[in-house]
Design a protein around this motif. Structure first.
Motif, mmCIF file in Angstrom:
data_model
loop_
_atom_site.group_PDB
_atom_site.id
_atom_site.type_symbol
_atom_site.label_atom_id
_atom_site.label_comp_id
_atom_site.label_asym_id
_atom_site.label_seq_id
_atom_site.Cartn_x
_atom_site.Cartn_y
_atom_site.Cartn_z
ATOM 1 N N GLN A 1 41.305 43.438 32.749
ATOM 2 C CA GLN A 1 41.528 42.342 33.688
ATOM 3 C C GLN A 1 42.349 42.797 34.897
ATOM 4 O OE1 GLN A 1 40.049 39.414 33.644
ATOM 5 N NE2 GLN A 1 38.978 40.038 31.767
ATOM 6 N N ALA A 2 43.331 43.654 34.654
ATOM 7 C CA ALA A 2 44.133 44.168 35.769
ATOM 8 C C ALA A 2 43.276 44.980 36.726
ATOM 9 C CB ALA A 2 45.285 45.020 35.222
ATOM 10 N N ARG A 3 42.371 45.777 36.176
ATOM 11 C CA ARG A 3 41.494 46.581 37.026
ATOM 12 C C ARG A 3 40.439 45.705 37.703
ATOM 13 N NH1 ARG A 3 41.233 52.290 37.112
ATOM 14 N NH2 ARG A 3 43.170 52.095 35.954
ATOM 15 N N ALA A 4 39.947 44.686 36.985
ATOM 16 C CA ALA A 4 38.960 43.773 37.567
ATOM 17 C C ALA A 4 39.537 43.028 38.776
ATOM 18 C CB ALA A 4 38.474 42.780 36.515
ATOM 19 N N ALA A 5 40.839 42.760 38.732
ATOM 20 C CA ALA A 5 41.481 42.055 39.842
ATOM 21 C C ALA A 5 41.380 42.834 41.151
ATOM 22 C CB ALA A 5 42.948 41.788 39.502
ATOM 23 N N LEU A 6 41.251 44.147 41.037
ATOM 24 C CA LEU A 6 41.086 44.977 42.242
ATOM 25 C C LEU A 6 39.712 44.802 42.862
ATOM 26 C CD1 LEU A 6 42.661 48.314 40.891
ATOM 27 C CD2 LEU A 6 43.793 46.501 42.221
ATOM 28 N N PHE A 7 38.803 44.197 42.096
ATOM 29 C CA PHE A 7 37.426 44.002 42.556
ATOM 30 C C PHE A 7 37.062 42.513 42.545
ATOM 31 C CE2 PHE A 7 37.770 48.197 40.646
ATOM 32 C CZ PHE A 7 37.220 49.009 41.624
ATOM 33 N N GLY A 8 38.055 41.705 42.907
ATOM 34 C CA GLY A 8 37.799 40.278 43.014
ATOM 35 C C GLY A 8 37.500 39.596 41.701
ATOM 36 N N GLY A 9 37.995 40.178 40.603
ATOM 37 C CA GLY A 9 37.780 39.579 39.294
ATOM 38 C C GLY A 9 36.497 40.013 38.617
ATOM 39 N N ASP A 10 35.779 40.956 39.196
ATOM 40 C CA ASP A 10 34.511 41.426 38.616
ATOM 41 C C ASP A 10 34.819 42.343 37.418
ATOM 42 O OD1 ASP A 10 32.120 42.927 38.053
ATOM 43 O OD2 ASP A 10 31.353 42.368 40.025
ATOM 44 N N ARG A 11 34.587 41.826 36.206
ATOM 45 C CA ARG A 11 34.937 42.578 34.999
ATOM 46 C C ARG A 11 34.128 43.859 34.878
ATOM 47 N NH1 ARG A 11 33.989 43.532 29.633
ATOM 48 N NH2 ARG A 11 35.834 43.498 28.276
ATOM 49 N N ASP A 12 32.842 43.800 35.164
ATOM 50 C CA ASP A 12 31.988 44.985 35.044
ATOM 51 C C ASP A 12 32.485 46.108 35.950
ATOM 52 O OD1 ASP A 12 30.416 43.760 33.160
ATOM 53 O OD2 ASP A 12 28.869 43.134 34.586
ATOM 54 N N LYS A 13 32.891 45.752 37.158
ATOM 55 C CA LYS A 13 33.402 46.769 38.073
ATOM 56 C C LYS A 13 34.747 47.307 37.592
ATOM 57 C CE LYS A 13 30.983 45.377 42.283
ATOM 58 N NZ LYS A 13 31.130 44.898 43.690
ATOM 59 N N GLY A 14 35.552 46.428 36.983
ATOM 60 C CA GLY A 14 36.826 46.872 36.440
ATOM 61 C C GLY A 14 36.634 47.875 35.312
ATOM 62 N N VAL A 15 35.705 47.585 34.400
ATOM 63 C CA VAL A 15 35.407 48.502 33.302
ATOM 64 C C VAL A 15 34.881 49.822 33.843
ATOM 65 C CG1 VAL A 15 33.894 48.905 31.323
ATOM 66 C CG2 VAL A 15 35.015 46.687 31.597
ATOM 67 N N ALA A 16 33.963 49.747 34.815
ATOM 68 C CA ALA A 16 33.385 50.963 35.394
ATOM 69 C C ALA A 16 34.463 51.828 36.041
ATOM 70 C CB ALA A 16 32.313 50.596 36.417
ATOM 71 N N ASP A 17 35.441 51.199 36.677
ATOM 72 C CA ASP A 17 36.513 51.941 37.327
ATOM 73 C C ASP A 17 37.396 52.634 36.293
ATOM 74 O OD1 ASP A 17 37.743 52.594 39.907
ATOM 75 O OD2 ASP A 17 39.446 51.423 39.196
ATOM 76 N N LEU A 18 37.698 51.937 35.197
ATOM 77 C CA LEU A 18 38.475 52.552 34.125
ATOM 78 C C LEU A 18 37.751 53.759 33.537
ATOM 79 C CD1 LEU A 18 39.816 49.433 32.166
ATOM 80 C CD2 LEU A 18 41.213 51.154 33.313
ATOM 81 N N LEU A 19 36.464 53.597 33.289
ATOM 82 C CA LEU A 19 35.681 54.678 32.699
ATOM 83 C C LEU A 19 35.602 55.879 33.633
ATOM 84 C CD1 LEU A 19 32.772 52.587 31.150
ATOM 85 C CD2 LEU A 19 34.485 53.890 29.883
ATOM 86 N N ALA A 20 35.396 55.624 34.908
ATOM 87 C CA ALA A 20 35.268 56.719 35.863
ATOM 88 C C ALA A 20 36.551 57.535 35.951
ATOM 89 C CB ALA A 20 34.913 56.151 37.241
ATOM 90 N N GLU A 21 37.683 56.882 35.699
ATOM 91 C CA GLU A 21 38.968 57.562 35.803
ATOM 92 C C GLU A 21 39.213 58.525 34.646
ATOM 93 O OE1 GLU A 21 43.268 55.832 35.043
ATOM 94 O OE2 GLU A 21 42.496 55.159 36.992
ATOM 95 N N LYS A 22 38.723 58.180 33.437
ATOM 96 C CA LYS A 22 39.098 58.933 32.246
ATOM 97 C C LYS A 22 37.927 59.469 31.424
ATOM 98 C CE LYS A 22 43.670 58.089 32.349
ATOM 99 N NZ LYS A 22 44.716 59.123 32.374
ATOM 100 N N GLN A 23 36.861 58.698 31.271
ATOM 101 C CA GLN A 23 35.858 58.962 30.240
ATOM 102 C C GLN A 23 34.564 59.491 30.874
ATOM 103 O OE1 GLN A 23 36.534 56.736 26.821
ATOM 104 N NE2 GLN A 23 34.404 56.226 26.410
ATOM 105 N N PRO A 24 34.306 60.799 30.800
ATOM 106 C CA PRO A 24 33.183 61.401 31.528
ATOM 107 C C PRO A 24 31.819 60.819 31.214
ATOM 108 C CG PRO A 24 34.700 63.101 30.815
ATOM 109 C CD PRO A 24 35.156 61.828 30.164
ATOM 110 N N SER A 25 31.633 60.287 30.023
ATOM 111 C CA SER A 25 30.324 59.700 29.689
ATOM 112 C C SER A 25 30.051 58.425 30.465
ATOM 113 C CB SER A 25 30.257 59.386 28.192
ATOM 114 O OG SER A 25 31.140 58.327 27.859
ATOM 115 N N HIS A 26 31.104 57.810 30.996
ATOM 116 C CA HIS A 26 31.006 56.515 31.689
ATOM 117 C C HIS A 26 30.415 55.438 30.791
ATOM 118 C CE1 HIS A 26 31.149 58.370 36.026
ATOM 119 N NE2 HIS A 26 32.132 58.793 35.231
ATOM 120 N N ARG A 27 30.594 55.586 29.478
ATOM 121 C CA ARG A 27 30.120 54.593 28.512
ATOM 122 C C ARG A 27 31.263 54.236 27.573
ATOM 123 N NH1 ARG A 27 26.131 58.619 28.176
ATOM 124 N NH2 ARG A 27 26.982 59.290 26.141
#
Length: 267
Positions: free
Chosen positions: A205-231
């Protein structure tokens, strides 16, 4: 297929998320399952019904506070009377993201108590009987944060690094117990990365807030930062790994910390 008929499994923190998925995986192999969690009656009953529907030979629910050593002792004694924990999965855990300067004693004490001390108490009480029986499995749900650090998670990272170390000591102390045929006594950690559970929702939710509350974009941003599979992982995937570790074929897999993290800790 792993056959756990006649075996009893205690899965702490199993009314939802990874714990519930593990409980259902073990139930599907015929185990009796002790469901555990500090949950409302309706949530606990729903979890019990799911575990029973998955195939559990029997299901009981326990509500011990994992911060309370005496409550853990009472729960373990009750499970011993029920037949004893052949399989112990320490999944109960809490997290709070806070920087080191702002973390207070209450946060530190709570996270270390649940994530580390709670597992210590269940293990010290369960492992001797496992050794006597020649078969036992301790599976501690650690985290990638038991292998690598991240900012703003000092208490959580400390608890999970401690859990990995505790597991390695226990693995060494019990490595020679049992036999190949019986399955032996093993102690391992599973270290999930980003997994679809309630514990990561505040960060999502904290990351989604950076994208206007878009949860999918928040999850994608978290994954891109740490998890190479992006899944993300599904809790059922952790359950399937835990079930395999319970098989006699895994008798020589002990003292390990297995990442399920899309390459996070390979970097």
């Amino acid at each position: 297929m792993t056959d756990l008929e006649g075996k009893t499994a205690l899965v702490t923190g199993s009314v939802q998320g990874i714990g519930l998925a593990v409980a259902k995986a073990l139930a599907g192999a015929g185990a009796r399952v002790a469901v555990h969690g500090l949950a409302a009656k309706a949530e606990a009953e729903a979890a019990v019904n799911e575990v029973r529907a998955a195939g559990a030979a029997d299901v009981r629910v326990f509500h011990a506070d994992m911060r309370d050593a005496d409550a853990i002792g009472t729960m373990m004694a009750e499970i011993a009377d029920w037949g004893g924990a052949d399989i112990l999965v320490n999944n109960a855990g809490i997290q709070k993201t806070v920087n080191l300067a702002e973390a207070d004693a209450a946060t530190w004490d709570a996270i270390l108590s649940v994530n580390l001390s709670g597992a210590f108490h269940t293990m010290r009480l369960a492992l001797p009987a496992m050794a006597q029986n020649g078969y036992g499995r301790v599976i501690n749900i650690a985290s990638v944060h038991g292998l690598v650090a991240s900012v703003n998670k000092a208490p959580y990272v400390a608890s999970k690094f401690g859990l990995v170390g505790l597991s390695r000591v226990a693995a060494l102390e019990y490595a020679a117990q049992g036999s190949k045929q019986a399955g032996g006594v093993t102690v391992n950690c599973i270290c999930p990365g980003w997994t679809e559970t309630a514990i990561i929702e505040p960060q999502v939710q904290a990351r989604a807030a950076l994208f206007g509350g878009d949860r999918d974009k928040g999850v994608a941003d978290l994954l891109a930062e740490k998890q190479p599979s992006h899944r993300t992982s599904d809790p059922a995937e952790i359950g399937a790994l835990a079930l395999w570790l319970c098989s006699p074929i895994a008798h020589n897999v002990t003292g390990t910390s297995i990442p399920v993290d899309g390459g996070w800790t390979a970097q």
